[in-house]
Design a protein around this motif. Structure first.
Motif, PDB file in Angstrom:
ATOM      1  N   UNK A  56      87.969  29.599   5.302  1.00 44.63           N
ATOM      2  CA  UNK A  56      87.535  29.913   4.777  1.00 44.63           C
ATOM      3  C   UNK A  56      86.727  30.441   4.285  1.00 44.63           C
ATOM      4  N   UNK A  57      86.599  32.511   4.334  1.00 49.65           N
ATOM      5  CA  UNK A  57      85.429  32.958   4.144  1.00 49.65           C
ATOM      6  C   UNK A  57      84.835  34.332   3.300  1.00 49.65           C
ATOM      7  N   UNK A  58      84.718  34.468   2.413  1.00 52.77           N
ATOM      8  CA  UNK A  58      85.493  35.349   1.318  1.00 52.77           C
ATOM      9  C   UNK A  58      86.308  36.296   0.894  1.00 52.77           C
ATOM     10  N   UNK A  59      87.080  34.670   0.226  1.00 55.22           N
ATOM     11  CA  UNK A  59      88.735  34.874   0.347  1.00 55.22           C
ATOM     12  C   UNK A  59      89.017  34.443  -1.405  1.00 55.22           C
ATOM     13  N   UNK A  60      88.469  35.080  -2.163  1.00 57.29           N
ATOM     14  CA  UNK A  60      88.560  34.363  -3.524  1.00 57.29           C
ATOM     15  C   UNK A  60      89.884  35.106  -4.303  1.00 57.29           C
ATOM     16  N   UNK A  61      90.227  36.156  -3.637  1.00 61.23           N
ATOM     17  CA  UNK A  61      91.286  37.592  -4.031  1.00 61.23           C
ATOM     18  C   UNK A  61      92.925  36.396  -3.505  1.00 61.23           C
ATOM     19  N   UNK A  62      93.002  35.254  -2.442  1.00 60.20           N
ATOM     20  CA  UNK A  62      93.736  34.562  -2.393  1.00 60.20           C
ATOM     21  C   UNK A  62      93.987  32.861  -2.435  1.00 60.20           C
ATOM     22  N   UNK A  63      92.245  32.580  -2.345  1.00 58.37           N
ATOM     23  CA  UNK A  63      92.567  30.881  -2.535  1.00 58.37           C
ATOM     24  C   UNK A  63      93.197  30.229  -3.018  1.00 58.37           C
ATOM     25  N   UNK A  64      93.409  30.703  -4.427  1.00 55.29           N
ATOM     26  CA  UNK A  64      94.548  30.311  -5.023  1.00 55.29           C
ATOM     27  C   UNK A  64      95.971  30.584  -5.060  1.00 55.29           C
ATOM     28  N   UNK A  65      96.243  31.110  -4.693  1.00 49.44           N
ATOM     29  CA  UNK A  65      97.762  31.433  -4.325  1.00 49.44           C
ATOM     30  C   UNK A  65      98.071  30.377  -3.399  1.00 49.44           C
ATOM     31  N   UNK A  66      96.618  30.873  -1.908  1.00 46.40           N
ATOM     32  CA  UNK A  66      97.479  29.909  -1.292  1.00 46.40           C
ATOM     33  C   UNK A  66      97.610  28.025  -1.333  1.00 46.40           C
ATOM     34  N   UNK A  67      96.721  27.582  -2.114  1.00 50.72           N
ATOM     35  CA  UNK A  67      97.010  26.800  -2.750  1.00 50.72           C
ATOM     36  C   UNK A  67      97.920  26.040  -3.486  1.00 50.72           C
ATOM     37  N   UNK A  68      98.525  27.271  -4.331  1.00 49.39           N
ATOM     38  CA  UNK A  68      99.470  26.735  -4.683  1.00 49.39           C
ATOM     39  C   UNK A  68     100.851  26.529  -3.805  1.00 49.39           C
ATOM     40  N   UNK A  69     100.953  27.227  -2.496  1.00 51.97           N
ATOM     41  CA  UNK A  69     101.577  27.195  -2.095  1.00 51.97           C
ATOM     42  C   UNK A  69     101.297  26.416  -1.057  1.00 51.97           C
ATOM     43  N   UNK A  70     100.818  25.941  -0.716  1.00 52.73           N
ATOM     44  CA  UNK A  70     100.614  24.693   0.254  1.00 52.73           C
ATOM     45  C   UNK A  70     101.299  22.953  -0.768  1.00 52.73           C
ATOM     46  N   UNK A  71     100.496  23.039  -2.107  1.00 52.18           N
ATOM     47  CA  UNK A  71     101.004  22.471  -2.531  1.00 52.18           C
ATOM     48  C   UNK A  71     102.951  22.200  -2.626  1.00 52.18           C
TER      49      UNK A  71
END
Length: 323
Positions: free
Chosen positions: A13-28
């Motif tokens: 990831x590079x400068x993904x502050x807008x999506x990183x939390x949402x991505x982590x939630x879906x992956x969990x």
């Protein structure tokens, strides 16, 4: 009892502050479901690789890792590019898992295909390539240049998987083999098919980005294409030799023609017939020098044996423990 595989997901990831939390939630949600169904081991993890982000991506990753033992993260000391970030993540976990699945942090790679990746791996495939069913979300220019690149690589004799964009599974044997490749001019889409081992493909539907912009600019795509060409083929150099031979023969023909005209007291009128060949041959020479220069530059970088990346910080959660 059949062994349940330890699967790691690696996401650069590079400068993904807008999506990183949402991505982590879906992956969990996905990983918890796979563990509950005993499709993967409870030791399976998700590893984010921060490729020198300049926004708050690393801070968000720290919070995610400290809250959930499922996640780990490494931070590269400098932006080293997507290919090196992928390699850093895979080499970090290669001794801790049975297989790695690499995908983008914005989850444009459809994570619902991950159970099928695992199924194909359990059937004996050491490498599984994700293939995009369609490229409707891309511009016409990007589709055209992508198809042209795959066609050029095939013409140059390099094996690449068409419409494959680093969404893949690598088993432990393939990971260990990959670790032996030490070149700095890194092009994983060409290296991995050259490793061998039983492989297959899996089609998936690419998702639109939820936020932010693609980090693969035109400049980066050109750099990736040049890395692919110069890493796996010397045919451009052979083409220069061939063109040199053709123009040498052509020059002999033109010399004979000029002598014949002179012997017949003729003349060669016209400015165009003089200037056009000069421009043509001058352009070809400059192009040839540029191609040779690309190869010399790659040789120069390879001989330095500089590290491909440096890890500045690491958070790896093993068996639920935090570091």
């Amino acid at each position: 009892m059949e062994k349940i595989s330890i699967i790691y997901l690696v996401l650069p990831c590079y400068n993904e502050e807008q999506v990183i939390e949402d991505s982590a939630e879906k992956l969990k949600v996905l990983m918890d479901d796979l563990k509950e169904k005993e499709r993967i081991s409870t030791e399976s993890r998700v590893l984010f690789v921060d490729d020198g982000s300049t926004d708050s991506t690393w801070k968000l990753l720290q919070d995610i890792c400290h809250d959930q033992s499922l996640f780990g993260a490494i931070k590269l000391a400098h932006n080293r590019g997507h290919q090196n970030a992928l390699l850093a993540g895979m080499m970090t976990v290669k001794d801790s898992c049975d297989a790695v699945i690499t995908l983008d942090a914005d989850l444009q790679h459809d994570i619902s295909a991950i159970p099928k990746f695992i199924e194909l791996y359990e059937q004996g495939n050491e490498v599984v390539y994700g293939i995009r069913q369609s490229r409707n979300g891309e511009s016409g220019f990007k589709r055209f240049t992508g198809d042209a690149f795959y066609g050029l690589m095939e013409m140059l004799g390099t094996k690449v998987i068409k419409n494959h964009a680093d969404y893949r599974l690598l088993g432990s044997k393939a990971l260990q083999a990959l670790s032996k490749y030490e070149e700095s001019n890194l092009f994983l889409r060409g290296i991995i098919p050259s490793i061998g081992f039983q492989s297959t493909t899996l089609e998936y539907e690419e998702k639109p980005r939820l936020a932010g912009e693609s980090k693969y600019s035109l400049r980066k795509m050109i750099q990736l294409a040049m890395a692919g060409i110069t890493s796996f083929s010397v045919r451009p150099l052979q083409l220069i030799t061939f063109c040199g031979g053709v123009f040498f023969l052509f020059s002999i023909v033109m010399l004979i023609y000029a002598i014949c005209v002179y012997a017949q007291n003729g003349s060669v009128p016209g400015w165009t017939s003089i200037v056009a060949p000069i421009w043509l041959l001058g352009g070809i020479q400059l192009l040839a020098l540029g191609i040779v220069g690309e190869y010399i530059g790659k040789i120069y970088l390879e001989t330095k044996h500089r590290p491909r990346y440096e890890i500045e910080a690491m958070i790896i959660n093993q068996n639920g423990d935090k570091e």
